[in-house]
Design a protein around this motif. Structure first.
Motif, PDB file in Angstrom:
ATOM      1  N   LEU A  69      27.241  23.299  70.593  1.00 25.46           N
ATOM      2  CA  LEU A  69      26.770  24.391  71.442  1.00 25.46           C
ATOM      3  C   LEU A  69      26.341  25.608  70.624  1.00 25.46           C
ATOM      4  O   LEU A  69      25.342  26.268  70.946  1.00 25.46           O
ATOM      5  N   LEU A  70      27.090  25.924  69.582  1.00 22.32           N
ATOM      6  CA  LEU A  70      26.756  27.097  68.773  1.00 22.32           C
ATOM      7  C   LEU A  70      25.428  26.910  68.048  1.00 22.32           C
ATOM      8  O   LEU A  70      24.630  27.850  67.915  1.00 22.32           O
ATOM      9  N   GLU A  71      25.173  25.706  67.598  1.00 22.43           N
ATOM     10  CA  GLU A  71      23.884  25.428  66.963  1.00 22.43           C
ATOM     11  C   GLU A  71      22.750  25.578  67.971  1.00 22.43           C
ATOM     12  O   GLU A  71      21.699  26.168  67.677  1.00 22.43           O
ATOM     13  N   ALA A  72      22.975  25.052  69.189  1.00 21.03           N
ATOM     14  CA  ALA A  72      21.960  25.187  70.239  1.00 21.03           C
ATOM     15  C   ALA A  72      21.796  26.646  70.646  1.00 21.03           C
ATOM     16  O   ALA A  72      20.670  27.109  70.905  1.00 21.03           O
ATOM     17  N   ARG A  73      22.910  27.380  70.717  1.00 19.24           N
ATOM     18  CA  ARG A  73      22.849  28.805  71.070  1.00 19.24           C
ATOM     19  C   ARG A  73      21.962  29.579  70.102  1.00 19.24           C
ATOM     20  O   ARG A  73      21.142  30.416  70.516  1.00 19.24           O
ATOM     21  N   ASP A  74      22.115  29.321  68.828  1.00 17.91           N
ATOM     22  CA  ASP A  74      21.297  30.030  67.837  1.00 17.91           C
ATOM     23  C   ASP A  74      19.811  29.749  68.048  1.00 17.91           C
ATOM     24  O   ASP A  74      18.961  30.642  67.896  1.00 17.91           O
ATOM     25  N   LYS A  75      19.480  28.522  68.422  1.00 17.30           N
ATOM     26  CA  LYS A  75      18.078  28.183  68.686  1.00 17.30           C
ATOM     27  C   LYS A  75      17.569  28.926  69.917  1.00 17.30           C
ATOM     28  O   LYS A  75      16.433  29.417  69.933  1.00 17.30           O
ATOM     29  N   VAL A  76      18.412  29.020  70.951  1.00 15.50           N
ATOM     30  CA  VAL A  76      18.009  29.715  72.179  1.00 15.50           C
ATOM     31  C   VAL A  76      17.791  31.200  71.905  1.00 15.50           C
ATOM     32  O   VAL A  76      16.794  31.796  72.342  1.00 15.50           O
ATOM     33  N   VAL A  77      18.719  31.813  71.181  1.00 14.17           N
ATOM     34  CA  VAL A  77      18.602  33.240  70.877  1.00 14.17           C
ATOM     35  C   VAL A  77      17.348  33.513  70.049  1.00 14.17           C
ATOM     36  O   VAL A  77      16.657  34.515  70.238  1.00 14.17           O
ATOM     37  N   THR A  78      17.045  32.609  69.144  1.00 13.49           N
ATOM     38  CA  THR A  78      15.889  32.794  68.261  1.00 13.49           C
ATOM     39  C   THR A  78      14.566  32.531  68.972  1.00 13.49           C
ATOM     40  O   THR A  78      13.594  33.281  68.815  1.00 13.49           O
ATOM     41  N   SER A  79      14.538  31.471  69.796  1.00 16.24           N
ATOM     42  CA  SER A  79      13.269  31.054  70.408  1.00 16.24           C
ATOM     43  C   SER A  79      13.064  31.558  71.824  1.00 16.24           C
ATOM     44  O   SER A  79      11.931  31.666  72.299  1.00 16.24           O
ATOM     45  N   ASP A 135      30.086  32.514  60.567  1.00 13.73           N
ATOM     46  CA  ASP A 135      29.302  32.135  59.392  1.00 13.73           C
ATOM     47  C   ASP A 135      27.859  32.603  59.574  1.00 13.73           C
ATOM     48  O   ASP A 135      27.063  31.963  60.259  1.00 13.73           O
ATOM     49  N   ASP A 136      27.551  33.753  58.998  1.00 15.73           N
ATOM     50  CA  ASP A 136      26.202  34.321  59.047  1.00 15.73           C
ATOM     51  C   ASP A 136      25.696  34.464  60.481  1.00 15.73           C
ATOM     52  O   ASP A 136      24.675  33.880  60.865  1.00 15.73           O
ATOM     53  N   PRO A 137      26.391  35.256  61.312  1.00 18.53           N
ATOM     54  CA  PRO A 137      25.972  35.395  62.714  1.00 18.53           C
ATOM     55  C   PRO A 137      24.627  36.098  62.840  1.00 18.53           C
ATOM     56  O   PRO A 137      24.296  37.000  62.071  1.00 18.53           O
ATOM     57  N   ILE A 138      23.860  35.684  63.839  1.00 19.68           N
ATOM     58  CA  ILE A 138      22.548  36.272  64.087  1.00 19.68           C
ATOM     59  C   ILE A 138      22.674  37.403  65.101  1.00 19.68           C
ATOM     60  O   ILE A 138      23.728  37.608  65.709  1.00 19.68           O
ATOM     61  N   VAL A 198      26.130  38.115  67.321  1.00 18.54           N
ATOM     62  CA  VAL A 198      26.757  37.233  68.300  1.00 18.54           C
ATOM     63  C   VAL A 198      28.262  37.170  68.064  1.00 18.54           C
ATOM     64  O   VAL A 198      28.750  37.337  66.945  1.00 18.54           O
ATOM     65  N   ASN A 199      28.996  36.935  69.164  1.00 14.80           N
ATOM     66  CA  ASN A 199      30.459  36.784  69.144  1.00 14.80           C
ATOM     67  C   ASN A 199      31.193  38.024  68.644  1.00 14.80           C
ATOM     68  O   ASN A 199      32.327  37.933  68.166  1.00 14.80           O
ATOM     69  N   CYS A 200      30.572  39.191  68.799  1.00 16.39           N
ATOM     70  CA  CYS A 200      31.210  40.421  68.325  1.00 16.39           C
ATOM     71  C   CYS A 200      32.066  41.023  69.435  1.00 16.39           C
ATOM     72  O   CYS A 200      31.702  42.020  70.052  1.00 16.39           O
ATOM     73  N   ASP A 201      33.222  40.386  69.731  1.00 13.27           N
ATOM     74  CA  ASP A 201      34.103  40.934  70.760  1.00 13.27           C
ATOM     75  C   ASP A 201      35.561  40.871  70.344  1.00 13.27           C
ATOM     76  O   ASP A 201      36.458  40.842  71.168  1.00 13.27           O
ATOM     77  N   ARG A 202      35.832  40.836  69.058  1.00 12.66           N
ATOM     78  CA  ARG A 202      37.197  40.898  68.538  1.00 12.66           C
ATOM     79  C   ARG A 202      37.185  41.724  67.264  1.00 12.66           C
ATOM     80  O   ARG A 202      36.150  42.284  66.905  1.00 12.66           O
TER      81      ARG A 202
END
Length: 678
Positions: free
Chosen positions: A243-253, A400-403, A663-667
């Motif tokens: 899911l995280l790999e797919a999420r990065d593609k969605v955010v980018t594209s 790991d290198d969040p976008i 992404v995931n910046c809530d902690r």
């Protein structure tokens, strides 16, 4: 003092609610051993000594002297077992969480080890349907017999012990075509319970770094119930990596990504949701409430180390005493405290991360020293260790290198798979194990996490979190109708369990998630409520299940939702009936400092309490005894808060968050700051 919440500007007191949020470097207690009264009580009262014998003063004096010796031995053994995260080998990626030798064995939870007023739930699940897992390749079968074990710890309701299921045999074999994923049969003639689970082998990838294989191998060796619970965590990590790999593609594209089990979609946040901006920021997960009630509670509970932090205390001692009751919950608390610390900070701080390995080593040492509860402690530490190991690896992947973040959601097409994923993501694998397993327990422990994800829906979508279940339950809609229906279905599930099975541990994880969110100094639902102007129309009536809630009960299906004065009156009547009884003083504190002011606000009042005014009272209520009375009272108060619409308002306000950052910046990551959330 209460503050005026109905103001355009965010009141200064509401900005942080009186809470303080120093980061780890400024909290010196984080470097000390984690301990609390429950831990000491349990370690000091193993089955070598019956609690009944301690009524004799001389015996009690001898016992006190023995306590220190027993504790020193356990700490010495802990140091021998401890294997810090920093020195683990690549071939043993979760060895820091599972020290010592793991062998086949097992023993069920029961009042022998805590004061919950129920016996083991394992025998309840003999007639439950569970769908086939088409990916399963291995069948695990364990048989159990009942035994009577002595009480350990300072049990308040069963010092003589109680019946438990003890492992008789365990084996692995090929699956049978068409067999359900989970099944149980009880042979009354031979007093034998047979548990069978069919599980899939999951291959590790570069991202999962051997954690999938390690967790599977260890749990499959232990017993079928442990393997079933750990399989939820293994599935979580495997699916999250995808899911995280797919999420990065969605955010980018900006385009939807379709997977075989879910879709990851870009999101336009709903325009109908309204709240006064700015909103109070989410805090780091290691914030403190500097109020006297909380400080007195820490002192009474003999807290040491990170547990002195309010956020950590809420997740550990508050939650575990609530669900489990007895002093064995202290062992779960030190593991949970270490996990919260590691989740919030440890990935970026090796010294803090090593608190996690020490906590698990101490619980392992306690299991070795425990004559009766040892096999049960081993089961739980294995389940928790694997659950935390998978979550830690998920966090490593996230960081790991969040976008740069952009709003997105995940919509699953398989509710069973989603429920198992979510109960692991919420750290409920051990509760699923305790409750007996199967689809219905996955439904309440997993999909019941609506109680958790409702408040986080807006923040999760805004920062690209992939684990929020609500979009799946609304079938991808963010319209008011489907959201209200999912909300109403949760209330129905809460009422069903309160009336029919109130002490079920899977249901209790839902109940105490509600109270944890109100006391964890992070999610801040009452402050969010104060940024809305909903009135009585926010109240929502329950949609009741026909029986024990199944997976589909939690998903919207177009059912009409009743709102307004009817459910508001119902919530008021429930509270009135509760107050007509001789409620616990701790419950009264929650009513006076939280529930009544919230009800008044929903009905039109202008003021709300700051968090420091009610956090200590919520924590005190979670810890109160008698356990059975406390649970029923807290069920009623939780239902009142959901039915009157207070939690609806908090969730709708959360939909209005805006986020700027990664992404995931809530902690408590280095890039979390007040200005990233408004």
């Amino acid at each position: 003092m209460p503050y005026i919440a109905r103001a355009d500007e965010l009141p200064e007191i509401a900005q942080r609610g009186g809470l303080v949020d120093p980061r780890a470097d400024h909290q010196h207690a984080f470097n000390k051993r984690i301990s609390c009264r429950d831990v000491t009580d349990f370690i000091s009262n193993t089955a070598e000594v019956s609690p009944l014998e301690l009524r004799d003063k001389k015996a009690a004096a001898r016992h006190t002297a023995d306590n220190k010796s027993r504790l020193y031995k356990i700490l010495a053994r802990t140091n021998e077992l401890n294997r810090p995260f920093s020195v683990r080998g690549a071939e043993q990626p979760i060895s820091d969480l599972l020290p010592g030798l793991v062998v086949s064995g097992g023993l069920s939870r029961s009042p022998a080890f805590d004061c919950n007023p129920v016996v083991s739930h394992w025998g309840d699940r003999t007639d439950e349907y569970s769908a086939e897992d088409p990916n399963a390749t291995v069948r695990l079968t364990s048989t159990w017999n009942t035994i009577h074990v002595r009480g350990e710890g300072l049990n308040r309701e069963s010092p003589h012990g109680a019946p438990c299921w003890a492992l008789k045999s365990h084996g692995i074999s090929p699956i049978e075509s068409g067999a359900p994923k989970f099944s149980q049969q009880y042979d009354s003639e031979n007093d034998t319970l047979t548990t069978t689970v069919n599980l899939a082998r999951r291959a590790d990838t570069e991202k999962t770094q051997g954690v999938l294989g390690a967790a599977s191998s260890i749990s499959w060796l232990r017993n079928a119930r442990v393997a079933d619970a750990v399989d939820c965590a293994v599935g979580l990590l495997a699916d999250a990596a995808t899911l995280l790999e797919a999420r990065d593609k969605v955010v980018t594209s900006g385009n939807t990504e379709k997977l075989d089990f879910a879709e990851v979609r870009p999101v336009d946040m709903p325009s109908w949701a309204n709240a006064r901006k700015p909103l109070a920021p989410k805090l780091s997960g290691v914030a403190d409430s500097p109020d006297q009630v909380t400080d007195d509670l820490f002192a009474a509970e003999l807290c040491q180390g990170p547990i002195i932090n309010t956020s950590i205390f809420s997740m550990s001692v508050g939650y575990n005493r609530g669900v489990y009751g007895g002093s064995i919950s202290g062992l779960w608390s030190i593991m949970d405290s270490a996990f919260v610390l590691d989740y919030s900070i440890g990935v970026h701080n090796s010294a803090v991360s090593d608190r996690l390995s020490f906590a698990f080593a101490e619980v392992t040492a306690a299991a070795e020293a425990s004559a009766s509860a040892g096999p049960h402690i081993d089961d739980i530490r294995i389940v928790k260790g694997c659950n935390y190991g998978c979550l830690r690896q998920k966090t490593i992947i996230e960081d790991d290198d969040p976008i740069e973040s952009a709003p997105c959601m995940v919509v699953w097409n398989d509710l069973d798979r989603l429920a198992r994923y979510k109960l692991a993501d919420a750290v409920f694998c051990h509760v699923y194990y305790d409750s007996g397993g199967g689809e219905q327990m996955a439904a309440i422990a997993g999909l019941g996490c609506v109680a958790h994800d409702w408040i986080d829906l807006g923040p999760d979508m805004m920062c690209g979190e992939v684990s929020n279940i609500i979009p799946s339950l609304t079938r991808g809609s963010l319209e008011e109708g489907p959201l209200a229906e999912v909300y109403a279905r949760l209330i129905g599930a809460m009422i069903w369990y309160r009336n029919n099975d109130p002490y079920n541990p899977a249901a209790l994880c839902l109940l105490f998630t509600h109270w944890w969110q109100l006391s964890n100094c992070r999610h801040r639902p009452i402050t969010l409520l104060g940024r809305t102007d909903f009135g009585v129309e926010a109240a929502i009536a329950p949609i009741m299940p026909e029986g024990r809630p199944e997976l589909e009960h939690f998903r919207a299906s177009g059912t009409r939702v009743e709102r307004g004065q009817g459910p508001m009156s119902s919530s008021e009547e429930r509270l009135k009936a509760l107050l007509a009884t001789d409620i616990l003083p701790q419950t009264r504190g929650v009513v006076d400092h939280l529930v009544n002011p919230v009800l008044d606000y929903v009905k039109g009042a202008d003021t709300l309490p700051a968090e420091t005014e009610f956090v200590g009272h919520v924590l005190s209520a979670e810890l109160a005894y008698p356990q059975g009375q406390k649970i029923l009272e807290l069920w009623d108060l939780a239902i009142v808060m959901w039915e009157c619409g207070a939690m609806w308002g908090a969730g709708i306000a959360g939909l209005c968050y805006t986020h700027t950052g990664k992404v995931n910046c809530d902690r408590a990551r280095h890039d979390l700051a007040d200005h990233t959330w408004t």
